[in-house]
Design a protein around this motif. Structure first.
Motif, PDB file in Angstrom:
ATOM      1  N   SER A 154      16.545  37.399 -40.987  1.00 15.86           N
ATOM      2  CA  SER A 154      16.346  37.393 -42.650  1.00 15.86           C
ATOM      3  C   SER A 154      14.862  37.988 -42.931  1.00 15.86           C
ATOM      4  CB  SER A 154      16.633  35.985 -43.010  1.00 15.86           C
ATOM      5  OG  SER A 154      16.430  35.860 -44.401  1.00 15.86           O
ATOM      6  N   ARG A 169      20.471  31.418 -45.094  1.00  9.17           N
ATOM      7  CA  ARG A 169      19.712  32.518 -46.150  1.00  9.17           C
ATOM      8  C   ARG A 169      19.306  32.280 -47.596  1.00  9.17           C
ATOM      9  NH1 ARG A 169      22.857  37.850 -43.614  1.00  9.17           N
ATOM     10  NH2 ARG A 169      21.442  38.301 -41.895  1.00  9.17           N
ATOM     11  N   ARG A 187      14.858  41.758 -42.741  1.00  8.88           N
ATOM     12  CA  ARG A 187      15.470  42.217 -43.699  1.00  8.88           C
ATOM     13  C   ARG A 187      14.828  42.267 -45.031  1.00  8.88           C
ATOM     14  NH1 ARG A 187      18.515  39.738 -47.284  1.00  8.88           N
ATOM     15  NH2 ARG A 187      18.652  37.853 -46.136  1.00  8.88           N
ATOM     16  N   LYS A 188      14.074  41.055 -45.212  1.00  7.30           N
ATOM     17  CA  LYS A 188      13.512  40.800 -46.509  1.00  7.30           C
ATOM     18  C   LYS A 188      12.281  41.609 -46.669  1.00  7.30           C
ATOM     19  CE  LYS A 188      15.325  36.257 -47.905  1.00  7.30           C
ATOM     20  NZ  LYS A 188      14.910  34.822 -47.985  1.00  7.30           N
ATOM     21  N   ARG A 199      21.109  27.561 -53.294  1.00  6.17           N
ATOM     22  CA  ARG A 199      20.259  28.447 -53.919  1.00  6.17           C
ATOM     23  C   ARG A 199      19.464  28.179 -55.098  1.00  6.17           C
ATOM     24  NH1 ARG A 199      23.659  32.060 -53.493  1.00  6.17           N
ATOM     25  NH2 ARG A 199      23.152  32.818 -51.428  1.00  6.17           N
ATOM     26  N   THR A 216      11.941  32.040 -47.684  1.00  5.63           N
ATOM     27  CA  THR A 216      12.180  30.530 -47.623  1.00  5.63           C
ATOM     28  C   THR A 216      11.061  29.787 -47.012  1.00  5.63           C
ATOM     29  OG1 THR A 216      13.617  30.140 -45.590  1.00  5.63           O
ATOM     30  CG2 THR A 216      14.700  30.971 -47.678  1.00  5.63           C
ATOM     31  N   ILE A 267      24.942  30.784 -41.613  1.00  3.90           N
ATOM     32  CA  ILE A 267      24.160  31.794 -41.960  1.00  3.90           C
ATOM     33  C   ILE A 267      23.795  31.964 -43.281  1.00  3.90           C
ATOM     34  CG2 ILE A 267      23.704  34.264 -41.727  1.00  3.90           C
ATOM     35  CD1 ILE A 267      25.069  34.439 -39.060  1.00  3.90           C
ATOM     36  N   ARG A 268      25.031  31.848 -44.326  1.00  2.00           N
ATOM     37  CA  ARG A 268      24.744  31.867 -45.654  1.00  2.00           C
ATOM     38  C   ARG A 268      24.049  30.686 -45.961  1.00  2.00           C
ATOM     39  NH1 ARG A 268      29.652  30.776 -48.338  1.00  2.00           N
ATOM     40  NH2 ARG A 268      28.464  31.664 -50.344  1.00  2.00           N
ATOM     41  N   HIS A 289      16.794  33.237 -38.988  1.00  3.24           N
ATOM     42  CA  HIS A 289      15.850  33.272 -39.853  1.00  3.24           C
ATOM     43  C   HIS A 289      14.764  34.377 -39.429  1.00  3.24           C
ATOM     44  CE1 HIS A 289      16.220  29.572 -42.167  1.00  3.24           C
ATOM     45  NE2 HIS A 289      16.371  28.708 -41.022  1.00  3.24           N
ATOM     46  N   GLU A 323      11.460  30.405 -43.206  1.00  2.00           N
ATOM     47  CA  GLU A 323      10.955  31.533 -42.734  1.00  2.00           C
ATOM     48  C   GLU A 323       9.584  31.684 -43.009  1.00  2.00           C
ATOM     49  OE1 GLU A 323      14.952  33.525 -44.700  1.00  2.00           O
ATOM     50  OE2 GLU A 323      13.242  33.787 -45.826  1.00  2.00           O
TER      51      GLU A 323
END
Length: 223
Positions: free
Chosen positions: A199, A90, A202-203, A63, A154, A86-87, A196, A157
């Motif tokens: 994610s 993301r 969700r975002k 990150r 990201t 997954i972590r 992805h 994504e």
């Protein structure tokens, strides 16, 4: 090509460094997160990141790297549980390999993520803007806005959204999305694609932004 290897196992580090150098890569090594951050530079073309570091969880380091750089990141880990993958995805990773892995596969994955990175960069133009169903995608600045709100995506994504947004309302087969985003036909990327897409939804706060067409692939909203 310069590869930053972040690995605290000295024997594995030496083996990776030797193999990658024989394969024509320049290698820079780091045994912990602090060294990795200090070694990261504009010359770094890909990061090979172990999750089990002594001073920081590898996902958190991923990150932090992503906050500083768009460099491709491949996670290499002995953690085979899907939630760990997954972590990592993301947090901004582009790909992952599970230890023990075949070094030839590792090289192929390095080639795939760097090839995709260069392809996407070369295709950007100043007037590439897609607007549909309340979403605005600027391919030059690599920004997605939904209802006027910029969405923090990201690189991977964004690439997925870009592939789908070129053909709004058209169903894109999974195989084609994987081929265009990851530059490979490997079916092992199918799960990564699902993660992805989840994610992105969700975002963006828009579950309907990307529609799943069962048994086929995905479709961008607006068709």
């Amino acid at each position: 090509m310069s590869v930053l290897i972040v690995e605290d196992d000295d024997r594995l580090m030496d083996a990776l460094r030797g193999f990658l150098r024989k394969s024509g890569y320049v290698t820079v090594s780091a045994a912990d997160a602090q060294q990795a951050l200090s070694q990261l530079s504009s010359d770094t073309e890909v990061v090979l990141l172990d999750l089990g570091l002594p001073d920081m969880d590898g996902v958190e380091l991923c990150r932090l790297i992503r906050q500083q750089s768009g460099v491709p990141i491949i996670i290499a880990t002995a953690r085979s549980h899907v939630q760990e993958r997954i972590r990592g995805l993301r947090a901004g990773a582009d790909d992952f390999v599970v230890k023990p892995y075949n070094v030839l596969e590792l090289v192929a994955r390095i080639e795939a993520v760097t090839r995709r990175f260069r392809t996407v960069a070369s295709e950007q133009t100043l007037d590439q803007v897609v607007e549909v169903s309340g979403a605005r995608l600027d391919l030059a600045s690599r920004v997605l806005e939904v209802a006027g709100r910029p969405i923090d995506l990201t690189r991977t994504e964004f690439d997925i959204v870009a592939v789908l947004a070129r053909y709004p309302g058209v169903v894109m087969p999974r195989e084609r999305i994987i081929r265009e985003v990851w530059q490979t036909d490997w079916h092992s990327y199918s799960r990564s694609l699902e993660v992805h897409v989840g994610s992105i939804r969700r975002k963006s706060g828009r579950v309907d932004l990307i529609e799943t067409v069962r048994g086929v692939g995905y479709r961008f909203a607006g068709g």
